[in-house]
Scaffold this motif. Structure first.
Motif, short mmCIF file in Angstrom:
data_model
loop_
_atom_site.label_atom_id
_atom_site.label_comp_id
_atom_site.label_asym_id
_atom_site.label_seq_id
_atom_site.Cartn_x
_atom_site.Cartn_y
_atom_site.Cartn_z
N SER A 160 0.86 -1.18 0.00
CA SER A 160 0.00 0.00 0.00
C SER A 160 0.89 1.23 0.00
O SER A 160 2.00 1.21 0.54
CB SER A 160 -0.94 0.01 1.20
OG SER A 160 -0.20 0.17 2.40
N SER A 162 0.69 5.87 -1.13
CA SER A 162 -0.06 6.98 -1.69
C SER A 162 0.83 7.75 -2.66
O SER A 162 2.06 7.78 -2.49
CB SER A 162 -0.57 7.91 -0.59
OG SER A 162 0.52 8.43 0.16
N TYR A 168 -3.23 3.70 -2.98
CA TYR A 168 -3.20 2.49 -3.79
C TYR A 168 -3.00 1.27 -2.89
O TYR A 168 -2.27 1.32 -1.90
CB TYR A 168 -2.04 2.54 -4.79
CG TYR A 168 -2.19 3.61 -5.85
CD1 TYR A 168 -2.81 3.33 -7.06
CD2 TYR A 168 -1.70 4.90 -5.63
CE1 TYR A 168 -2.94 4.31 -8.04
CE2 TYR A 168 -1.83 5.89 -6.60
CZ TYR A 168 -2.46 5.59 -7.80
OH TYR A 168 -2.60 6.56 -8.77
N GLU A 169 -3.66 0.19 -3.25
CA GLU A 169 -3.47 -1.11 -2.59
C GLU A 169 -3.27 -2.18 -3.65
O GLU A 169 -3.92 -2.17 -4.70
CB GLU A 169 -4.68 -1.49 -1.73
CG GLU A 169 -4.73 -0.80 -0.39
CD GLU A 169 -5.77 -1.42 0.52
OE1 GLU A 169 -6.67 -2.12 0.01
OE2 GLU A 169 -5.68 -1.21 1.74
N ARG A 170 -2.35 -3.09 -3.37
CA ARG A 170 -2.12 -4.25 -4.25
C ARG A 170 -2.06 -5.50 -3.39
O ARG A 170 -1.57 -5.46 -2.26
CB ARG A 170 -0.79 -4.09 -5.01
CG ARG A 170 -0.74 -2.86 -5.90
CD ARG A 170 0.65 -2.67 -6.46
NE ARG A 170 0.73 -1.45 -7.27
CZ ARG A 170 1.88 -0.94 -7.71
NH1 ARG A 170 3.02 -1.52 -7.42
NH2 ARG A 170 1.87 0.17 -8.43
N TRP A 185 -5.09 -4.95 -8.07
CA TRP A 185 -4.71 -3.54 -7.90
C TRP A 185 -5.98 -2.72 -7.72
O TRP A 185 -6.96 -2.90 -8.44
CB TRP A 185 -3.96 -3.02 -9.13
CG TRP A 185 -2.53 -3.44 -9.23
CD1 TRP A 185 -1.94 -4.51 -8.65
CD2 TRP A 185 -1.51 -2.77 -9.98
NE1 TRP A 185 -0.61 -4.59 -8.97
CE2 TRP A 185 -0.31 -3.52 -9.81
CE3 TRP A 185 -1.48 -1.64 -10.79
CZ2 TRP A 185 0.90 -3.16 -10.41
CZ3 TRP A 185 -0.27 -1.27 -11.39
CH2 TRP A 185 0.89 -2.02 -11.19
N ARG A 186 -5.97 -1.77 -6.79
CA ARG A 186 -7.11 -0.88 -6.62
C ARG A 186 -6.62 0.48 -6.13
O ARG A 186 -5.53 0.59 -5.56
CB ARG A 186 -8.12 -1.48 -5.64
CG ARG A 186 -7.56 -1.94 -4.32
CD ARG A 186 -8.62 -2.66 -3.50
NE ARG A 186 -8.06 -3.23 -2.29
CZ ARG A 186 -7.95 -4.53 -2.05
NH1 ARG A 186 -8.36 -5.41 -2.94
NH2 ARG A 186 -7.45 -4.98 -0.91
N ALA A 187 -7.42 1.48 -6.35
CA ALA A 187 -7.09 2.86 -5.97
C ALA A 187 -8.29 3.52 -5.32
O ALA A 187 -9.43 3.11 -5.51
CB ALA A 187 -6.64 3.65 -7.20
N LYS A 192 -7.65 5.61 -11.88
CA LYS A 192 -6.26 5.79 -11.53
C LYS A 192 -5.40 4.52 -11.71
O LYS A 192 -4.22 4.53 -11.39
CB LYS A 192 -6.14 6.26 -10.08
CG LYS A 192 -6.75 7.64 -9.84
CD LYS A 192 -6.03 8.71 -10.65
CE LYS A 192 -6.58 10.10 -10.35
NZ LYS A 192 -5.87 11.15 -11.12
N ILE A 193 -6.00 3.45 -12.21
CA ILE A 193 -5.24 2.22 -12.42
C ILE A 193 -4.85 2.12 -13.88
O ILE A 193 -5.71 2.07 -14.77
CB ILE A 193 -6.04 0.98 -12.00
CG1 ILE A 193 -6.34 1.02 -10.50
CG2 ILE A 193 -5.30 -0.30 -12.36
CD1 ILE A 193 -5.11 0.94 -9.61
#
Length: 818
Positions: A160, A162, A168-170, A185-187, A192-193
């Protein structure tokens, strides 16, 4: 922890339903309460495949796959996550991808390995491919609050951070229900991905990009086919495939274990994702591995199976959401992981808040960190769960490997390493994870039998094998490990003792154990009076020491006390193994009510096998002939097998032999002639069996101080997982022992764990044990078994009979789920 929500919704819902929340520092040590179930770093990984990002030769010293990667696995497939804000490398593995084969030359004595090894070579475990993901419009230097992590309780790795006000988290995990490696992947903001994705091969292969698919297919020099199918599912945004289909020839540069793949990277097909809200990548991997010889070694088409697997996983995600994919993966992992836990007390909060690499350095200077020791206990269990639920047992590196020429072939070394990997399987409540080893023993028997008859004569009943084995059972290293069939039989017997599964004993364990006994009935050598007929390769051996050896004494001939000394009759290690085999097999026959006359004769032969000897200086002899100049310093403790993992020598039943064994261990030193990761936990378990908890804990602390990488993987060097696997086994022996007609709690207490508790340890007799202690004395205890029974229980210096109860509801529920 941050809140987890579905971000891919079932088909037909509106885009608004895709919203999800992300905390800015979801995995940071500062924001999240410290715990013993997480490994983490605030430094980005710096190991990336050549061509796209950082060339492999430019990875800084102390960085790279081995010290930085976080492993995940579902027992058959796995990955090592290397996270960086600007890019991600996910090193992929499938446990059956092996070069080599029947290795016929010299009756399987050729140890040639590497990516080009054909059927006439031993071969080696091969890396599958690397998934490379490059983030669009993300500068790693601009990232803030970066944390990468491995959650042991969930089986999830990730990161994670910023950047420019966006969080962002992966995550990376290996789903057992869907049989895929998943990368998510998420934002925190929409659109934003963005990323480029490619599969980077280690072997010549055809790669293709079509629609949302990347595929990889190839054939090794031994004829093994392998295939991967990758699907990208994006939430919003645009997805494009580029590069079509291309054959990518691979050559190899560098020598030995530094060898790596080289190819034209401009030919790699890729998929790009732009302006998405979130993204999930699903990877299925297959080979056509099958045990057997010739055409029987080939299984179903791996490309077809990989595509079917990834298609099913994609349908699941589109129907139920990526959150459900994660939830199912975590639940399958926790069904194993949650069975056993330990609590050794609270660590200093300042120490507990450190990133793992810094905490490891602090522990090496001052090992007063009980939460960290809980992490090491659970990490060993985690690795076994993640690498031993498939068609093959865990190898020297579990199932994780990024080298085409892996050290020692990443093979199955059976003179300690393979067996040590499974010492914790039964005691820490992972009995099912033991089964791949037991299947391997049975499945490779035909190959071992063929080698044995060629080596010892066609009239020889049963089989044994060489020290190193490939997945088909064929040998490699020139040395034979003749008593290994007895050691393998012990694993069969222990599985029965812990599970009380009489069908397993009848159909699988007893036939194998009896078969091994037949080998030794043929192979044992009978000595005359005063050792007449004794053979040794030591020309200076003092044969006068054999005075008093009675005529008719039986010895295993031509033994080798791993890994030193002469080739000689009556090596203590071999005698201990065969005595154990004969005794256990006779006991099994009695339980099953079969072969009574043969078992009775087996016990007679057991009594004639050369006994353990105590030297005039008071230590346990390694050979029938004492060698005072060879008692110190060696890394192996082969002659102490009867203490652990055997059980013939104990302070209660054989106090004189136990005292001699302790003196031998003292003379051997802490880690022997070199610090090898596997030596420390073995010595810790030996100390525990000898009731020396303080010294046992010292061994565990030495292991962490000298043989752990920053990600806590054990190093030999290089990385070798057997020390990780056996750490929880040694801890279990300190906390509870059940090898002497009952259960003993805290048999080897230590001051570092003055007070604490344990839940879910497993004792022989299929008894699950929970207990707590304060100031070194047990304060409460509960015993559970599927069928209530009475148990002889020893604690706080007294022995009593206790009745077990049914397992608590949560354990019943998990057993049903399995």
């Amino acid at each position: 922890m941050s809140v987890r929500v579905l971000f891919f919704s079932p088909a037909g819902t509106t885009a608004a339903a895709f919203l999800f929340a992300v905390a800015a520092a979801a995995f940071s040590g500062a924001e999240e309460a410290p715990n013993a179930l997480r490994i983490w770093s605030d430094v980005p990984a710096q190991s990336f495949d050549a061509g796209w990002n950082v060339p492999a030769d430019d990875v800084p010293a102390g960085k790279g796959w081995e010290p930085e990667g976080y492993p995940v696995g579902n027992g058959r497939i796995g990955a090592t996550a290397l996270e960086n804000p600007a890019r991600e490398r996910v090193a992929l593995n499938e446990i059956t991808l092996w070069s080599g084969g029947e290795n016929a030359a010299g009756n399987c004595s050729g140890y040639a390995y590497g990516p080009t090894a054909g059927n006439d070579a031993f071969g080696s475990y091969q890396p599958f491919a690397d998934l490379l993901v490059e983030a669009a419009k993300l500068d790693g230097n601009a990232a803030e609050n970066f944390v990468r992590f491995l959650s042991l309780s969930e089986g999830v790795a990730g990161a994670s951070f910023s950047a420019r006000g966006v969080n962002y988290e992966r995550e990376v995990f290996a789903s057992a229900p869907q049989d895929v490696v998943a990368v998510v992947w998420r934002a925190s903001e929409r659109g934003k991905i963005g990323a480029r994705l490619a599969l980077s091969p280690h072997h010549s292969a055809r790669l293709a990009a079509r629609g949302n698919r990347l595929t990889l297919t190839g054939t090794l020099a031994n004829g093994m086919r392998f295939a991967a199918a990758l699907a990208v599912v994006a939430d919003g945004g645009t997805l494009r495939a580029r590069g079509g289909s291309a054959v990518v020839p691979v050559s190899y540069v560098g020598g030995g274990d530094a060898m790596r793949a080289a190819f034209d990277r401009t030919k790699l097909p890729e998929i790009s994702v732009e302006n998405a809200d979130a993204m999930v990548v699903l990877v299925a991997m297959r080979t056509d591995f099958s045990r057997g010889s010739g055409e029987k070694r080939r299984g179903p088409d791996p490309a077809r199976e990989a595509e079917a697997t990834v298609a099913a996983a994609e349908r699941f995600v589109r129907a139920h959401g990526a959150g459900a994919l994660r939830e199912g993966s975590v639940a399958a992992h926790r069904a194993f992981f949650d069975r056993c836990s330990v609590d050794f007390g609270e660590s200093d909060p300042a120490r507990a808040a450190l990133p793992t690499a810094l905490r490891l350095k602090a522990y090496a200077k001052d090992p007063r960190d009980p939460d960290f020791e809980e992490t090491l206990f659970q990490f060993g269990r985690y690795l076994l769960i993640s690498s031993s639920r498939g068609p093959l047992p865990a190898n020297l590196q579990g199932l994780w490997n990024d080298k085409v020429h892996a050290p020692w072939a990443s093979d199955y070394h059976n003179n300690i390493n393979l067996q040590e990997a499974y010492w914790a399987a039964e005691t820490t409540n992972l009995s099912e994870c033991h089964l791949p080893l037991l299947d391997f023993i049975a499945g490779t028997a035909p190959a071992s039998r063929a080698m044995t008859q060629k080596q010892f004569g066609k009239s020889r009943r049963s089989w044994t094998t060489r020290i190193s084995q490939n997945p088909w059972g064929w040998g490699g290293w020139t040395m034979w490990n003749v008593p290994v069939n007895a050691w393998f039989a012990l694993h069969m017997w222990e599985h029965f003792l812990f599970t009380q599964d009489k069908e397993f004993l009848r159909k699988r364990a007893y036939p194998m154990m009896k078969d091994a006994c037949l080998f030794w009935e043929d192979h044992l050598k009978e000595l005359g009076e005063n050792g007449a007929g004794f053979s040794t390769s030591d020309a200076g051996a003092d044969l006068a020491q054999l005075a008093g050896v009675p005529a008719g004494t039986l010895v295993p001939p031509g033994g080798w006390s791993h890994e030193w000394g002469p080739v000689e009759d009556g090596v203590a290690h071999d005698c201990q193994l065969v005595r154990g085999l004969f005794g256990n097999t006779a006991a099994a026959a009695e339980i099953l009510g079969v072969d009574a006359a043969w078992a009775k004769n087996l016990r007679r032969k057991r009594a004639r096998i050369a006994p353990d000897k105590i030297s005039k200086n008071g230590y346990l002899q390694e050979w029938m002939i004492d060698r005072p100049d060879m008692v110190r310093g060696h890394r192996h403790t082969s002659h102490l097998f009867a203490v652990f993992p055997g059980s013939e020598i104990s302070p209660r039943r054989t106090p004189e032999l136990a005292a001699a064994a302790k003196k031998s261990l003292d003379l051997r030193g802490n880690s022997g002639d070199s610090r090898r990761s596997w030596t420390w936990p073995w010595r810790a378990a030996l100390r525990a069996r000898l009731k020396d908890g303080e010294k046992a804990h010292e061994m565990l602390a030495g292991f962490a101080a000298h043989n752990l990488l920053p990600n806590l993987l054990a190093t030999h060097p290089p990385f070798q997982a057997d020390g990780n696997f056996s750490y929880p086994a040694a801890v279990a022996e300190m906390l509870m022992q059940s090898h002497e007609d009952g259960i003993e709690l805290l048999p080897a207490p230590c001051s570092a764990w003055k007070s604490g508790s344990v839940r879910g340890l497993k004792a022989r007799g299929n008894v699950t044990v929970d207990f707590a202690w304060e100031n070194g004395r047990v304060t409460r205890c509960a015993l559970f078994s599927p069928q209530p029974r009475e148990v002889r229980l020893t604690f706080n210096g007294k022995t009593e009979t206790r009745a077990t109860t049914l397992p608590p509801p949560v354990e019943n529920a998990r057993a049903t789920a399995r």
